[in-house]
Design an enzyme around this catalytic site. Sequence first.
Site, PDB file in Angstrom:
ATOM      1  CG  ASN A  40       3.629  33.844  27.563  1.00 41.21           C
ATOM      2  OD1 ASN A  40       2.730  34.678  27.627  1.00 41.21           O
ATOM      3  ND2 ASN A  40       4.205  33.515  26.417  1.00 41.21           N
ATOM      4  CG  ASP A  77      -3.820  41.235  19.704  1.00 44.73           C
ATOM      5  OD1 ASP A  77      -5.062  41.281  19.596  1.00 44.73           O
ATOM      6  OD2 ASP A  77      -3.250  40.656  20.633  1.00 44.73           O
ATOM      7  CD  GLU A 109       4.045  35.436  22.884  1.00 45.02           C
ATOM      8  OE1 GLU A 109       4.005  35.294  24.118  1.00 45.02           O
ATOM      9  OE2 GLU A 109       3.319  34.786  22.110  1.00 45.02           O
ATOM     10  CG  HIS A 122       0.935  36.953  25.732  1.00 44.15           C
ATOM     11  ND1 HIS A 122       1.000  35.620  25.392  1.00 44.15           N
ATOM     12  CD2 HIS A 122      -0.342  37.324  25.432  1.00 44.15           C
ATOM     13  CE1 HIS A 122      -0.157  35.214  24.919  1.00 44.15           C
ATOM     14  NE2 HIS A 122      -0.992  36.224  24.933  1.00 44.15           N
TER      15      HIS A 122
HETATM   16  C1  GLP Z   1      -4.277  36.012  23.068  1.00 42.83           C
HETATM   17  C2  GLP Z   1      -4.533  37.511  22.881  1.00 42.83           C
HETATM   18  C3  GLP Z   1      -4.411  38.259  24.179  1.00 42.83           C
HETATM   19  C4  GLP Z   1      -5.206  37.549  25.252  1.00 42.83           C
HETATM   20  C5  GLP Z   1      -4.635  36.172  25.500  1.00 42.83           C
HETATM   21  C6  GLP Z   1      -5.414  35.393  26.551  1.00 42.83           C
HETATM   22  O1  GLP Z   1      -2.979  35.615  22.860  1.00 42.83           O
HETATM   23  N1  GLP Z   1      -3.680  38.115  21.893  1.00 42.83           N
HETATM   24  O2  GLP Z   1      -4.873  39.591  23.988  1.00 42.83           O
HETATM   25  O3  GLP Z   1      -5.179  38.290  26.441  1.00 42.83           O
HETATM   26  O4  GLP Z   1      -4.673  35.442  24.292  1.00 42.83           O
HETATM   27  O5  GLP Z   1      -6.534  34.790  25.971  1.00 42.83           O
HETATM   28  P1  GLP Z   1      -7.767  34.224  26.760  1.00 42.83           P
HETATM   29  O6  GLP Z   1      -8.519  35.413  27.230  1.00 42.83           O
HETATM   30  O7  GLP Z   1      -8.566  33.440  25.766  1.00 42.83           O
HETATM   31  O8  GLP Z   1      -7.234  33.410  27.869  1.00 42.83           O
END
Ligand code: GLP
Length: 233
Positions: A128, A62, A135, A130
């Site tokens: 959440n 993404d 989402e 995702h």
């Molecule tokens: C973002 C990314 C996800 C990631 C998530 C968790 O929203 N788009 O790919 O898994 O955050 O992030 P973190 O690893 O910093 O907890």
Amino acid sequence: MKLVIVKNKEEGGKLAFSLLKEKLDAGAKTLGLATGSTPLSFYKAITSSDIDFSKITSLNLDEYVGLSADNPQSYAHFMQEHLFAIKPFKESFLPNGLAIDLQAETQRYEELIAMHPIDFQILGIGRNGHIGFNEPGTLFNSLTHVVDLADNTIQANSRFFEKLEDVPKQAISMGIASIMKSKTIVLMAYGAEKAEAVNQMLHGPITEDLPASILQTHPDVIVIVDKAAAGQE
Ligand code: GLP
């Protein structure tokens, strides 16, 4: 899904890396990569190794809409800093968050995935549930698409920005069906704030309300968590 509980994220990153090495030895050529703090120990394990990635292609999950690749908050910049600048790949793709025609960009990206089927996909998980930026409520049959970010995702990701208002409100993300095409998926999660999402992903109903729950239907998923994310502390 196979669950492995590790001591900490360093051990988790090393384990994910050893799984990757097995797949590379078996001929894997294309990696699906993720951003966020979770995969950092995995990238550290890659950059500390002497394994050659110059014949490996990568596609990221993404990118934020509206941030250029040289913006320090963009995922393109993140990947450059933590991986590509240190360990050269053959080619690396991310969605272009500056595309004028965002719909055309999502199609272009999905075509890239079709041209480079992902052998080994790394995932983190949002609080959440995702995955990527899919989402709750995202259709399980979704392909790469433009996403309106959930308020709690904007909140959670604001720690990387100076102010909450600076966090983009939209992103381009691989869809859930795009992610599910990957041959092997390794999802990592660390910390107590992920415990509920991890528990629902592993044991809850398979529902679009918790996007990661679809992974229960994938034939090759390894989930690597620390004790806190496993709900054991
Ligand atoms: C973002 C990314 C996800 C990631 C998530 C968790 O929203 N788009 O790919 O898994 O955050 O992030 P973190 O690893 O910093 O907890």
